[in-house]
Scaffold this motif. Sequence first.
Motif, PDB file in Angstrom:
ATOM      1  N   ASP A   1      17.645  17.503 -25.991  1.00  0.00           N
ATOM      2  CA  ASP A   1      18.075  16.286 -25.342  1.00  0.00           C
ATOM      3  C   ASP A   1      19.157  15.925 -26.269  1.00  0.00           C
ATOM      4  O   ASP A   1      20.151  15.428 -25.636  1.00  0.00           O
ATOM      5  N   TRP A   2      19.063  16.111 -27.567  1.00  0.00           N
ATOM      6  CA  TRP A   2      20.370  15.837 -28.341  1.00  0.00           C
ATOM      7  C   TRP A   2      20.447  17.073 -29.342  1.00  0.00           C
ATOM      8  O   TRP A   2      19.270  17.879 -29.474  1.00  0.00           O
ATOM      9  N   CYS A   3      21.699  17.336 -29.911  1.00  0.00           N
ATOM     10  CA  CYS A   3      21.824  18.384 -31.004  1.00  0.00           C
ATOM     11  C   CYS A   3      22.375  18.038 -32.059  1.00  0.00           C
ATOM     12  O   CYS A   3      23.518  17.290 -31.738  1.00  0.00           O
ATOM     13  N   VAL A   4      22.337  18.656 -33.253  1.00  0.00           N
ATOM     14  CA  VAL A   4      22.901  18.190 -34.499  1.00  0.00           C
ATOM     15  C   VAL A   4      22.978  19.623 -35.345  1.00  0.00           C
ATOM     16  O   VAL A   4      22.463  20.247 -35.111  1.00  0.00           O
ATOM     17  N   ASP A   5      24.126  19.619 -36.385  1.00  0.00           N
ATOM     18  CA  ASP A   5      24.164  20.642 -36.940  1.00  0.00           C
ATOM     19  C   ASP A   5      23.061  20.858 -37.944  1.00  0.00           C
ATOM     20  O   ASP A   5      22.386  21.902 -38.140  1.00  0.00           O
ATOM     21  N   THR A   6      22.605  19.640 -38.741  1.00  0.00           N
ATOM     22  CA  THR A   6      21.479  19.877 -39.764  1.00  0.00           C
ATOM     23  C   THR A   6      20.754  18.721 -39.583  1.00  0.00           C
ATOM     24  O   THR A   6      21.279  17.375 -39.245  1.00  0.00           O
ATOM     25  N   LEU A   7      19.787  18.270 -40.360  1.00  0.00           N
ATOM     26  CA  LEU A   7      19.010  17.065 -40.403  1.00  0.00           C
ATOM     27  C   LEU A   7      19.909  16.145 -41.148  1.00  0.00           C
ATOM     28  O   LEU A   7      19.545  14.703 -41.067  1.00  0.00           O
ATOM     29  N   ALA A   8      20.763  16.294 -42.143  1.00  0.00           N
ATOM     30  CA  ALA A   8      21.540  15.490 -42.837  1.00  0.00           C
ATOM     31  C   ALA A   8      22.502  14.689 -41.962  1.00  0.00           C
ATOM     32  O   ALA A   8      23.150  13.701 -42.512  1.00  0.00           O
ATOM     33  N   ASP A   9      22.486  15.102 -40.601  1.00  0.00           N
ATOM     34  CA  ASP A   9      23.565  14.329 -39.495  1.00  0.00           C
ATOM     35  C   ASP A   9      22.585  13.464 -38.930  1.00  0.00           C
ATOM     36  O   ASP A   9      23.332  12.570 -38.252  1.00  0.00           O
ATOM     37  N   LEU A  10      21.233  13.045 -39.556  1.00  0.00           N
ATOM     38  CA  LEU A  10      20.652  12.040 -38.766  1.00  0.00           C
ATOM     39  C   LEU A  10      19.903  10.945 -39.903  1.00  0.00           C
ATOM     40  O   LEU A  10      19.755  11.677 -41.254  1.00  0.00           O
ATOM     41  N   SER A  11      19.894   9.906 -39.584  1.00  0.00           N
ATOM     42  CA  SER A  11      19.124   8.650 -40.332  1.00  0.00           C
ATOM     43  C   SER A  11      17.788   8.505 -39.789  1.00  0.00           C
ATOM     44  O   SER A  11      17.761   8.515 -38.737  1.00  0.00           O
ATOM     45  N   PHE A  12      16.760   8.432 -40.703  1.00  0.00           N
ATOM     46  CA  PHE A  12      15.167   8.142 -40.361  1.00  0.00           C
ATOM     47  C   PHE A  12      14.798   6.875 -40.977  1.00  0.00           C
ATOM     48  O   PHE A  12      14.888   6.792 -41.902  1.00  0.00           O
ATOM     49  N   GLU A  13      14.752   5.912 -40.109  1.00  0.00           N
ATOM     50  CA  GLU A  13      14.137   4.581 -40.517  1.00  0.00           C
ATOM     51  C   GLU A  13      12.986   3.939 -40.003  1.00  0.00           C
ATOM     52  O   GLU A  13      12.844   3.982 -38.845  1.00  0.00           O
ATOM     53  N   ASN A  14      12.037   3.842 -41.097  1.00  0.00           N
ATOM     54  CA  ASN A  14      10.592   3.179 -40.405  1.00  0.00           C
ATOM     55  C   ASN A  14      10.902   1.732 -40.193  1.00  0.00           C
ATOM     56  O   ASN A  14      11.314   1.050 -41.118  1.00  0.00           O
ATOM     57  N   THR A  15      10.271   1.555 -38.780  1.00  0.00           N
ATOM     58  CA  THR A  15      10.316   0.029 -38.539  1.00  0.00           C
ATOM     59  C   THR A  15       9.135  -0.397 -37.799  1.00  0.00           C
ATOM     60  O   THR A  15       8.092   0.513 -37.746  1.00  0.00           O
ATOM     61  N   ASP A  16       8.922  -1.743 -37.575  1.00  0.00           N
ATOM     62  CA  ASP A  16       7.777  -2.236 -37.234  1.00  0.00           C
ATOM     63  C   ASP A  16       7.396  -1.350 -35.454  1.00  0.00           C
ATOM     64  O   ASP A  16       6.261  -1.318 -35.221  1.00  0.00           O
ATOM     65  N   GLU A  17       8.430  -1.001 -35.036  1.00  0.00           N
ATOM     66  CA  GLU A  17       8.482  -0.513 -33.700  1.00  0.00           C
ATOM     67  C   GLU A  17       8.200   1.095 -33.654  1.00  0.00           C
ATOM     68  O   GLU A  17       7.911   1.784 -32.809  1.00  0.00           O
ATOM     69  N   GLY A  18       8.640   1.560 -34.738  1.00  0.00           N
ATOM     70  CA  GLY A  18       8.608   3.065 -34.982  1.00  0.00           C
ATOM     71  C   GLY A  18       9.621   3.447 -35.741  1.00  0.00           C
ATOM     72  O   GLY A  18      10.372   2.872 -36.665  1.00  0.00           O
ATOM     73  N   VAL A  19       9.614   4.914 -35.795  1.00  0.00           N
ATOM     74  CA  VAL A  19      10.906   5.443 -36.657  1.00  0.00           C
ATOM     75  C   VAL A  19      12.250   5.399 -35.728  1.00  0.00           C
ATOM     76  O   VAL A  19      12.302   6.102 -34.658  1.00  0.00           O
ATOM     77  N   ARG A  20      13.198   4.543 -36.490  1.00  0.00           N
ATOM     78  CA  ARG A  20      14.502   4.856 -35.630  1.00  0.00           C
ATOM     79  C   ARG A  20      15.510   5.737 -36.077  1.00  0.00           C
ATOM     80  O   ARG A  20      15.644   6.064 -37.466  1.00  0.00           O
ATOM     81  N   ILE A  21      15.717   6.713 -35.219  1.00  0.00           N
ATOM     82  CA  ILE A  21      16.453   7.916 -35.570  1.00  0.00           C
ATOM     83  C   ILE A  21      18.007   7.693 -35.105  1.00  0.00           C
ATOM     84  O   ILE A  21      18.277   7.503 -33.887  1.00  0.00           O
ATOM     85  N   SER A  22      18.888   7.746 -35.977  1.00  0.00           N
ATOM     86  CA  SER A  22      20.413   7.432 -35.550  1.00  0.00           C
ATOM     87  C   SER A  22      21.034   8.735 -36.159  1.00  0.00           C
ATOM     88  O   SER A  22      20.765   9.414 -37.088  1.00  0.00           O
ATOM     89  N   ARG A  23      22.389   8.813 -35.561  1.00  0.00           N
ATOM     90  CA  ARG A  23      23.390   9.802 -36.095  1.00  0.00           C
ATOM     91  C   ARG A  23      24.043   9.043 -36.997  1.00  0.00           C
ATOM     92  O   ARG A  23      24.433   7.937 -37.284  1.00  0.00           O
ATOM     93  N   ILE A  24      24.414   9.866 -38.172  1.00  0.00           N
ATOM     94  CA  ILE A  24      25.212   9.473 -39.367  1.00  0.00           C
ATOM     95  C   ILE A  24      26.529   9.705 -38.807  1.00  0.00           C
ATOM     96  O   ILE A  24      27.115  10.861 -38.635  1.00  0.00           O
ATOM     97  N   ALA A  25      27.406   8.696 -38.851  1.00  0.00           N
ATOM     98  CA  ALA A  25      28.699   8.839 -38.491  1.00  0.00           C
ATOM     99  C   ALA A  25      29.486   9.672 -39.474  1.00  0.00           C
ATOM    100  O   ALA A  25      29.420   9.404 -40.545  1.00  0.00           O
TER     101      ALA A  25
END
Length: 213
Positions: A189-213
């Motif tokens: 669904d999405w592609c990135v070069d490495t996991l370092a391109d993503l941020s993982f934030e635990n929230t009450d709703e779940g794990v929020r995954i975002s791209r790191i600009a």
Amino acid sequence: MLGVFDAVVFDFDGTLADSHASMMRAYRIFADEYGIDFEEAKRYTGMPTEAVARILLPADIAPAAGLRIDELESSNTEGVVPLPGAVAALDAVPQARLAIATSCTDRLITARMAAAGLPLPDVTVTRDMVVNGKPAPDSFLLAADRLGVDPARCVVLEDAPAGVRGARDAGCATIGIRTHHTDQEIGADWCVDTLADLSFENTDEGVRISRIA
């Protein structure tokens, strides 16, 4: 932002860690022992070991040969290193929302995670735990079940097209890691070069995954 998910499931080889050099050493020894062409044998690396042995050898010796590959890979872990972002990703996702689903056996994933200095999650689904390995969806369905979440609320991070196919068939969202394949080959669904391109934030709703600009 890519999304908020109830659980995050990681592949291991090519996603969390680079084990290519150690794998090649093991397969070279295996090929020499069984009189197989190394170039032919290494075409099947990453598949379950008994499946590799059944492709390359007579059926009557394939089970033992598969165990030998696993033994060689488990004892040749020098040079297994975490890929960029792996440590941060595993630290950021809480155990209750975290799993690994791998084609490695239990013995092999334990050895490689230790060699890479990565913590083994409480939920780790290995090849020996399911009837059908990747690209079947079994591993991802079992990971979701053990975490107690709907597969449709899981995201799977994978570098291999076969793993992505299995995750999609399980109903999971997919993020491809461009370790060895193009976006088109991976089919996520999405592609990135490495996991370092993503941020993982635990929230009450779940794990929020975002791209790191």
